[in-house]
Design a protein around this motif. Structure first.
Motif: not given
Length: 191
Positions: A28-57
């Motif tokens: 990708g992009k001529g060999g530059l920036f072929d990788h990425s790491m992401t820190i995420t946050t948001g909502l996890y909606a488990a069916e029947g249990f409601g929504s809760n905070l979600y964090v991940g990598g």
């Protein structure tokens, strides 16, 4: 524990097969920036249990100028349900912890444009002490901040994913197909 190993083994096999069928000389992009790491946050909606905070990598590797990518991710949420607690003082699972492990392949038809990427893959879900195998579909967008600012290695990413799996809440209840939705936004670092 054996079931967890089986799901992780299946996920590793699927990821290996995905990597096998991608072009060998792709970069990708001529060999530059072929990788990425992401820190995420948001909502996890488990069916029947409601929504809760979600964090991940997440870790991504890109091919063919960002058109294709493979991803591994881990995330944490909770199965805490105020409704169940208020109505029946009832706890369905042994623990409220929820962990997800995903192996994903994505396709971005037009990187750096207004079209979302599409993704599909498999996941292992450790839900309240029970381990499930799930299929994952979703869409989202990566926005490198270099388009707007003088920051070359950072980006914003958002997506929605549907983890589809067979769920049985109690031993006497009938099994059903569950759709757990994950809505996330994250800060991405390219390298």
């Amino acid at each position: 524990m054996l079931r967890r190993r089986t799901v992780l083994t299946k996920g590793a096999v699927v990821l290996g097969l995905m990597l096998m069928f991608l072009p060998q000389n792709a970069s990708g992009k001529g060999g530059l920036f072929d990788h990425s790491m992401t820190i995420t946050t948001g909502l996890y909606a488990a069916e029947g249990f409601g929504s809760n905070l979600y964090v991940g990598g997440r870790y991504n590797h890109y091919f063919e100028k960002w058109k294709y990518f493979v991803e591994t991710s881990v995330g944490y949420s909770s199965l805490r349900s105020q409704v169940l607690k208020d109505l029946a003082n009832f706890q369905v699972f042994d623990t409220e912890n929820l962990w997800t492990y995903e192996f994903i392949m994505g396709y971005d038809m037009a990187p750096l444009r207004n079209f979302p990427y599409l993704l599909t893959g498999v996941a292992g879900i450790s839900q309240g002490g029970q381990f499930k195998f799930a299929y994952v579909i979703g869409l989202g967008k990566q926005i490198p901040l270099a388009q707007f600012f003088k920051v070359k290695r950072l980006g914003i990413r958002y997506d929605i994913r549907d983890q589809i799996f067979k769920q049985q809440v109690t031993n006497t209840a009938k099994a059903f197909i569950a759709h757990n939705l994950i809505f996330t936004v994250g800060l991405q670092y390219y390298f």
